[in-house]
Design a protein around this motif. Structure first.
Motif, PDB file in Angstrom:
ATOM      1  N   HIS A 200       0.827  -1.217   0.000  1.00  0.00           N
ATOM      2  CA  HIS A 200       0.000   0.000   0.000  1.00  0.00           C
ATOM      3  C   HIS A 200       0.859   1.264   0.000  1.00  0.00           C
ATOM      4  N   ASN A 201       1.723   1.403   1.005  1.00  0.00           N
ATOM      5  CA  ASN A 201       2.607   2.573   1.028  1.00  0.00           C
ATOM      6  C   ASN A 201       4.086   2.204   1.000  1.00  0.00           C
ATOM      7  N   LYS A 202       4.400   0.915   0.865  1.00  0.00           N
ATOM      8  CA  LYS A 202       5.780   0.488   0.694  1.00  0.00           C
ATOM      9  C   LYS A 202       5.798  -0.880   0.015  1.00  0.00           C
ATOM     10  N   SER A 203       6.890  -1.173  -0.673  1.00  0.00           N
ATOM     11  CA  SER A 203       7.076  -2.482  -1.318  1.00  0.00           C
ATOM     12  C   SER A 203       7.806  -3.404  -0.360  1.00  0.00           C
ATOM     13  N   CYS A 204       7.426  -4.696  -0.372  1.00  0.00           N
ATOM     14  CA  CYS A 204       8.011  -5.654   0.557  1.00  0.00           C
ATOM     15  C   CYS A 204       8.355  -6.945  -0.172  1.00  0.00           C
ATOM     16  N   LEU A 205       9.439  -7.555   0.251  1.00  0.00           N
ATOM     17  CA  LEU A 205       9.847  -8.890  -0.188  1.00  0.00           C
ATOM     18  C   LEU A 205      10.085  -9.707   1.067  1.00  0.00           C
ATOM     19  N   ARG A 206       9.348 -10.840   1.218  1.00  0.00           N
ATOM     20  CA  ARG A 206       9.382 -11.592   2.470  1.00  0.00           C
ATOM     21  C   ARG A 206       9.593 -13.073   2.213  1.00  0.00           C
ATOM     22  N   ASP A 207      10.245 -13.720   3.169  1.00  0.00           N
ATOM     23  CA  ASP A 207      10.441 -15.170   3.144  1.00  0.00           C
ATOM     24  C   ASP A 207      10.379 -15.687   4.582  1.00  0.00           C
ATOM     25  N   SER A 215       6.588 -10.327  14.576  1.00  0.00           N
ATOM     26  CA  SER A 215       6.160 -11.448  15.411  1.00  0.00           C
ATOM     27  C   SER A 215       6.810 -12.781  15.048  1.00  0.00           C
ATOM     28  N   ASP A 216       7.353 -12.902  13.850  1.00  0.00           N
ATOM     29  CA  ASP A 216       7.935 -14.162  13.394  1.00  0.00           C
ATOM     30  C   ASP A 216       9.460 -14.080  13.459  1.00  0.00           C
ATOM     31  N   PRO A 217      10.106 -14.831  14.350  1.00  0.00           N
ATOM     32  CA  PRO A 217      11.578 -14.754  14.462  1.00  0.00           C
ATOM     33  C   PRO A 217      12.310 -15.367  13.279  1.00  0.00           C
ATOM     34  N   HIS A 218      11.607 -16.078  12.400  1.00  0.00           N
ATOM     35  CA  HIS A 218      12.241 -16.699  11.237  1.00  0.00           C
ATOM     36  C   HIS A 218      11.962 -15.919   9.945  1.00  0.00           C
ATOM     37  N   CYS A 219      11.456 -14.732  10.051  1.00  0.00           N
ATOM     38  CA  CYS A 219      11.038 -13.942   8.888  1.00  0.00           C
ATOM     39  C   CYS A 219      12.205 -13.128   8.335  1.00  0.00           C
ATOM     40  N   PHE A 220      12.470 -13.288   7.048  1.00  0.00           N
ATOM     41  CA  PHE A 220      13.408 -12.416   6.324  1.00  0.00           C
ATOM     42  C   PHE A 220      12.573 -11.363   5.606  1.00  0.00           C
ATOM     43  N   PHE A 221      12.924 -10.111   5.821  1.00  0.00           N
ATOM     44  CA  PHE A 221      12.029  -9.015   5.438  1.00  0.00           C
ATOM     45  C   PHE A 221      12.829  -7.884   4.808  1.00  0.00           C
ATOM     46  N   LEU A 222      12.365  -7.389   3.664  1.00  0.00           N
ATOM     47  CA  LEU A 222      12.939  -6.216   3.002  1.00  0.00           C
ATOM     48  C   LEU A 222      11.791  -5.315   2.574  1.00  0.00           C
ATOM     49  N   SER A 223      11.855  -4.044   2.936  1.00  0.00           N
ATOM     50  CA  SER A 223      10.855  -3.073   2.485  1.00  0.00           C
ATOM     51  C   SER A 223      11.564  -1.813   2.018  1.00  0.00           C
ATOM     52  N   PHE A 224      10.926  -1.082   1.124  1.00  0.00           N
ATOM     53  CA  PHE A 224      11.481   0.180   0.656  1.00  0.00           C
ATOM     54  C   PHE A 224      10.341   1.088   0.234  1.00  0.00           C
ATOM     55  N   SER A 225      10.540   2.392   0.478  1.00  0.00           N
ATOM     56  CA  SER A 225       9.524   3.390   0.158  1.00  0.00           C
ATOM     57  C   SER A 225      10.197   4.719  -0.107  1.00  0.00           C
ATOM     58  N   ASN A 226       9.552   5.559  -0.923  1.00  0.00           N
ATOM     59  CA  ASN A 226      10.086   6.875  -1.243  1.00  0.00           C
ATOM     60  C   ASN A 226       9.847   7.831  -0.068  1.00  0.00           C
ATOM     61  N   ASP A 227      10.787   8.775   0.119  1.00  0.00           N
ATOM     62  CA  ASP A 227      10.553   9.788   1.136  1.00  0.00           C
ATOM     63  C   ASP A 227       9.607  10.860   0.605  1.00  0.00           C
ATOM     64  N   GLU A 228       9.205  11.761   1.478  1.00  0.00           N
ATOM     65  CA  GLU A 228       8.220  12.762   1.084  1.00  0.00           C
ATOM     66  C   GLU A 228       8.762  13.718   0.033  1.00  0.00           C
ATOM     67  N   ALA A 229      10.058  14.007   0.089  1.00  0.00           N
ATOM     68  CA  ALA A 229      10.637  14.937  -0.888  1.00  0.00           C
ATOM     69  C   ALA A 229      10.823  14.302  -2.249  1.00  0.00           C
ATOM     70  N   GLY A 230      10.799  12.974  -2.318  1.00  0.00           N
ATOM     71  CA  GLY A 230      10.942  12.288  -3.599  1.00  0.00           C
ATOM     72  C   GLY A 230      12.353  12.238  -4.122  1.00  0.00           C
ATOM     73  N   SER A 231      13.347  12.476  -3.265  1.00  0.00           N
ATOM     74  CA  SER A 231      14.735  12.470  -3.717  1.00  0.00           C
ATOM     75  C   SER A 231      15.522  11.262  -3.222  1.00  0.00           C
ATOM     76  N   SER A 232      14.960  10.496  -2.283  1.00  0.00           N
ATOM     77  CA  SER A 232      15.662   9.347  -1.725  1.00  0.00           C
ATOM     78  C   SER A 232      14.666   8.244  -1.403  1.00  0.00           C
ATOM     79  N   VAL A 233      15.214   7.060  -1.088  1.00  0.00           N
ATOM     80  CA  VAL A 233      14.420   5.888  -0.752  1.00  0.00           C
ATOM     81  C   VAL A 233      14.900   5.359   0.601  1.00  0.00           C
ATOM     82  N   MET A 234      13.958   4.985   1.452  1.00  0.00           N
ATOM     83  CA  MET A 234      14.293   4.380   2.739  1.00  0.00           C
ATOM     84  C   MET A 234      14.164   2.863   2.635  1.00  0.00           C
TER      85      MET A 234
END
Length: 526
Positions: A200-207, A215-234
């Motif tokens: 919805h407001n960020k992209s995620c890749l999970r395994d 809540s899941d200690p075995h979860c591998f998680f990557l998310s990324f989203s644009n900042d408000e200024a539109g010049s960088s990605v978190m």
């Protein structure tokens, strides 16, 4: 009031850094005073001190600056770089020139436009004290302050330690304010990562698919989203790992010449770095900021920001495959990942619309290769060799399409091969097996008639090539079953293959015993 800082930067005594000061990288090194080591500055108090031989100076007069170890716990450093700058503007040109006091340990550099405006180490030796003489310019400012960046070892250094202030003799001393130095030391995460907002407001890749890092200690998680200024990605990265977790941006599904971002457990602290897969040198173009991390219960979590556009290389407004990997590390040095990386199914524009991405640790081509090879060698090849070895004399006149049935069966094991994959010795042994498998039917088609005196040569060659191929094939199957990309359950996959091998050997032995006893009874009857 125009006041200069006097900057003393100590870098590691590495040969590559020495060479870097003479190949055009001087400005970058002299500018920010931060060694490009891919590690963060130490948060501990620095065990070094800086002294001068006089509190005041005149235009053109010399000042001896000394850097020494202030503690008694066997500390040392391996290199140094000294500069002088305007206190009110750290980006101003360097001031004055240096004179060497020990040419065996130090060398002059050009920081900016003036030759000799910097002095650095000459060789990578342990040092407890160094001296450098600075000659003030003809029109000096009223005050000069000394700053030092000290590197104890490659991963342990302190950036811009404040030193003493000296004043122009006869000038009215102005109030002195130390300009705060910006650092890239990561801060602690206040809250754990959450999967809320994925798609919805960020992209995620999970395994595994749909897992929740909160809540899941075995979860591998990557998310990324644009900042408000539109010049960088978190970016946010999380997963259970003993040494490091990482992700890569790749133009294809094969590792090589890709940019990798790593969060490495280094003695209870997490360092966040960028690197190129073909080497361990962090790329200059990947400036990371807004870094934060946490390390608890064997789970590494890190966050950082990166500019979208960086000199037309790995810009985030382009499409990439995402790789997610983890592995072990030792004293900050990473080892090969423990499992096959998770690879996104499709390419993704990093700055594109938010998506909940899918991926796999086992490429489809490798799955097909493994399935066909297991079917070929566990079923068709074993059956064909079994028939050719033990039923040739029992079916001498049974034919199929004009050829003897046992010969047709022995030729069916060469139809199910795909090119070998790059995985250690497995593909090389597979190539040898493939070559022997091609040679076998060629020899069979060119075999001499049974009455020929050369028939015995063919028999031994055919037997030797077939036996060698079968033995190597067994080794290749066992090696292939351990490949990370197949994700076969361990140790059950090895146990099944061992049971299959024992069954083939036992059946072959029983048939040989039966044939031997049958021939013995036949010879006694005659």
């Amino acid at each position: 009031m125009w006041r200069p800082y006097f900057l003393l930067a100590v870098f590691t005594g590495c040969v590559d850094l020495v060479a870097g000061f003479s190949n055009g990288k001087v400005s970058a090194a002299c500018g920010d005073m931060v060694p490009q080591h891919g590690h963060d500055p130490s948060p501990d108090p620095p065990p070094y001190s800086i002294t001068v031989d006089k509190p005041t100076f005149r235009p053109g007069e010399n000042i001896t600056v000394s850097l020494q170890v202030s503690s008694t716990d066997s500390m040392y450093f391996r290199g140094f770089l000294i500069e002088a700058r305007d206190a009110g503007n750290l980006d101003s040109p360097d001031l004055g020139v240096f004179i060497l006091t020990d040419p065996n340990e130090s060398r002059l550099l050009q920081c900016g436009h003036t030759q000799g405006s910097g002095v650095s180490h000459r060789r990578a030796s342990r040092k407890t004290q160094v001296e450098a003489v600075w000659e003030s310019p003809k029109s000096p400012p009223q005050q000069v302050q000394f700053l030092v960046t000290v590197v104890h070892e490659y991963k342990v250094y302190w950036v811009k330690i404040a030193g003493p202030v000296v004043s122009l003799r006869g000038a009215t001393a102005a109030p002195h304010t130390v300009v705060p130095v910006q650092t890239t030391i990561p801060t602690a995460l206040s809250t754990p990562f959450s999967s809320a907002g994925c798609g919805h407001n960020k992209s995620c890749l999970r395994d595994p698919v749909g897992c929740q890092p909160e809540s899941d200690p075995h979860c591998f998680f990557l998310s990324f989203s644009n900042d408000e200024a539109g010049s960088s990605v978190m970016f946010e990265l999380s997963g259970p790992a003993q040494g490091y977790i990482s992700f890569a941006l790749s133009l294809d599904k094969w590792m090589g010449n890709d940019v990798v971002y790593l969060c490495v457990n280094n003695g209870g602290r997490v360092t966040i770095n960028a690197a190129i897969v073909s080497g361990r040198t962090p790329p200059e173009l990947d400036a990371l900021w807004g870094q934060a991390w946490t390390l608890a219960d064997g789970i590494i979590q890190c966050r950082f920001h990166r500019n979208i556009v960086l000199h037309e290389r790995f810009n985030l407004n382009q499409s990439y495959f995402l790789f997610l990997a983890h592995g072990r590390s030792h004293q900050g040095l990473i080892h090969r990942h423990d499992r096959q990386p998770l690879i996104s199914t499709d390419q993704k524009v990093i700055t594109g619309r938010p998506e909940d991405l899918s991926g796999s640790r086992s490429p489809l081509l490798i799955k097909f290769h493994g399935a066909l090879m297991l079917a070929a060698w566990m079923w068709t090849v074993s059956t064909a060799i079994f028939i050719a070895r033990h039923f040739k004399h029992h079916w001498p006149d049974v034919t199929l399409l004009g050829q003897r049935l046992w010969f047709q069966a022995s030729a069916t094991d060469y139809s199910c091969f795909l090119p070998p994959q790059h995985a250690g010795s497995h593909p090389y042994i597979g190539c040898v097996v493939m070559a022997l498998s091609v040679i076998q039917p060629i020899m069979a088609m060119l075999r001499p008639v049974p009455e020929s005196p050369r028939r015995i040569i063919f028999n031994w060659l055919h037997f030797g090539a077939g036996t060698a191929g079968q033995i190597l094939a067994v080794a290749c199957v066992f090696l292939g079953s351990t490949q990370q990309a197949l994700l076969l359950p361990s140790p059950w996959s090895t146990a099944v293959l061992t049971a299959w091998l024992l069954w083939i050997m036992l059946a072959d032995l029983l048939i040989l015993i039966h044939s031997w006893s049958f021939r013995c009874r036949g010879s006694k009857g005659h």
